[in-house]
Design an enzyme around this catalytic site. Sequence first.
Site, PDB file in Angstrom:
ATOM      1  N   LEU A 233       1.202   2.630  -4.106  1.00  0.00           N
ATOM      2  CA  LEU A 233       1.472   3.722  -5.040  1.00  0.00           C
ATOM      3  C   LEU A 233       2.940   4.117  -4.971  1.00  0.00           C
ATOM      4  O   LEU A 233       3.434   4.513  -3.911  1.00  0.00           O
ATOM      5  CB  LEU A 233       0.598   4.946  -4.709  1.00  0.00           C
ATOM      6  CG  LEU A 233       0.883   6.201  -5.547  1.00  0.00           C
ATOM      7  CD1 LEU A 233       0.617   5.938  -7.028  1.00  0.00           C
ATOM      8  CD2 LEU A 233       0.049   7.378  -5.068  1.00  0.00           C
ATOM      9  N   ILE A 234       3.608   3.982  -6.101  1.00  0.00           N
ATOM     10  CA  ILE A 234       4.930   4.573  -6.273  1.00  0.00           C
ATOM     11  C   ILE A 234       4.707   5.820  -7.126  1.00  0.00           C
ATOM     12  O   ILE A 234       4.167   5.729  -8.230  1.00  0.00           O
ATOM     13  CB  ILE A 234       5.918   3.609  -6.969  1.00  0.00           C
ATOM     14  CG1 ILE A 234       6.005   2.284  -6.196  1.00  0.00           C
ATOM     15  CG2 ILE A 234       7.288   4.262  -7.087  1.00  0.00           C
ATOM     16  CD1 ILE A 234       6.480   2.393  -4.771  1.00  0.00           C
ATOM     17  N   GLY A 244       8.568  -0.810  -6.013  1.00  0.00           N
ATOM     18  CA  GLY A 244       7.385  -1.596  -5.651  1.00  0.00           C
ATOM     19  C   GLY A 244       7.775  -2.952  -5.090  1.00  0.00           C
ATOM     20  O   GLY A 244       7.202  -3.408  -4.089  1.00  0.00           O
ATOM     21  N   ALA A 245       8.754  -3.599  -5.713  1.00  0.00           N
ATOM     22  CA  ALA A 245       9.225  -4.902  -5.237  1.00  0.00           C
ATOM     23  C   ALA A 245       9.892  -4.773  -3.867  1.00  0.00           C
ATOM     24  O   ALA A 245       9.703  -5.633  -2.990  1.00  0.00           O
ATOM     25  CB  ALA A 245      10.203  -5.505  -6.251  1.00  0.00           C
ATOM     26  N   GLU A 267      -5.892  -6.975  -2.471  1.00  0.00           N
ATOM     27  CA  GLU A 267      -7.224  -6.516  -2.849  1.00  0.00           C
ATOM     28  C   GLU A 267      -7.238  -6.030  -4.297  1.00  0.00           C
ATOM     29  O   GLU A 267      -6.622  -5.013  -4.613  1.00  0.00           O
ATOM     30  CB  GLU A 267      -7.661  -5.374  -1.924  1.00  0.00           C
ATOM     31  CG  GLU A 267      -9.040  -4.810  -2.233  1.00  0.00           C
ATOM     32  CD  GLU A 267      -9.410  -3.664  -1.311  1.00  0.00           C
ATOM     33  OE1 GLU A 267     -10.277  -2.868  -1.683  1.00  0.00           O
ATOM     34  OE2 GLU A 267      -8.825  -3.578  -0.215  1.00  0.00           O
TER      35      GLU A 267
END
Length: 411
Positions: A233-234, A244-245, A267
């Site tokens: 989560l950002i 995120g990267a 997941e």
Amino acid sequence: MAGMTMNSLLKTRLESFRCCANDVIHFKLVRQKSDLEDDSTTFHPDMTHQLFGEQESIFGYKDLVVEMFYSASRLTTYVNMQYFEKISPNKFDGIEPDNVMETIAKEMPPGFVTNKDEFTRLLPKDASFKPYGEMLHSYKISKGNDLRNFEIYHTDLETPGFREYHERLQTFILFFIDGASFIDVDDSRWHFYLLFEKYKVNENPMHAIAGYMTVYNYYAYPEKKRPRVSQVLILPPFQKQGHGAELLQTFYNTCYSRSEIKDITVEDPSENFQRVRDYVDARNCMDLASFQSDKLQLGFSDNMVQDAKNKLKLSKRQTRRIYEILRLKATNVNDKEQYRSYRLDVKKRLNAPFQKNGRDNKKLEKVLQPNELSATMNSWPLEQRHAYLEKAYEEFEEQYKLVIDRLEKYH
């Protein structure tokens, strides 16, 4: 007729007390007192169905505002609501309004406050906050004329104070990750990667939470580990800035030299996170000899699988996906024969009788067992099968092009 009219009027009046939960919930990450009245710091949930049902609606209020404010460092939490009018059961045949505070309180850890003045008095405590765990990586990004500093930390549930902090942090996932559930805090195999923005107030360093990622270490027979990325989560004020990267790559970097790690899995990734994952994996694979343009045109190979597994800990399935992305990037779509060869290569995979890729046949696999799915696909008329393959191919190409666009900007 009169009865129908009265019923219609009652229904209309009742509907005026219904509102969209996504619109009326106001989040803030509060760094200073002035943020409380600054509308530009407000953001809204992506979803509320996990609290307020599939319709994501709240009934019983007009002009409702639900405030969920967190101090940006310690995540001291304030929850309250205000409204212009509340439905009266006496006037509406005993119909009760939704108990909004009770619904939210069930998901919040103990200790949140409902008085804004008390929340304001607690804000200065953020000045003494220090991030949990070990700092793994720091980087800068430009936003407007500002150069902003970010740091990524790794920690676990044994770190003093982190359990309580995580309880407050994970409340965000109910509003921003579909199908999310709180994790088992008694399981030591969970690891956490926390993203903070580092900034200064009167020359004193401060850390504000910006996002986080959870990883679970599965056992893989006989003596290996298979870490699985679970939740990423950002937070909205920091989205679409490349965090995120950075978070994923930082985690990857901790895995490469560890011989006990078999591969890294994810997941049930959302489409957005799958794009981030594809981008990071493709960027890394572009540095491998087996993924250079001349090799890509020869087709998917065992060398690619071994290279990606040994150097990047990628699974075979993800490696195949990255091969398809990078081969499309290296394909001249204006060269009919080259483009046709690429399309046939992807469709050959899609046409495999026993698909284990849940994303390829997601809708069918919800109701069919693998053998039933295979039998169903094989029983389709040739024309129907071709239509399915064409549609599936087009969806993949569309996803791949988004990753390629980002790769080209990066380079």
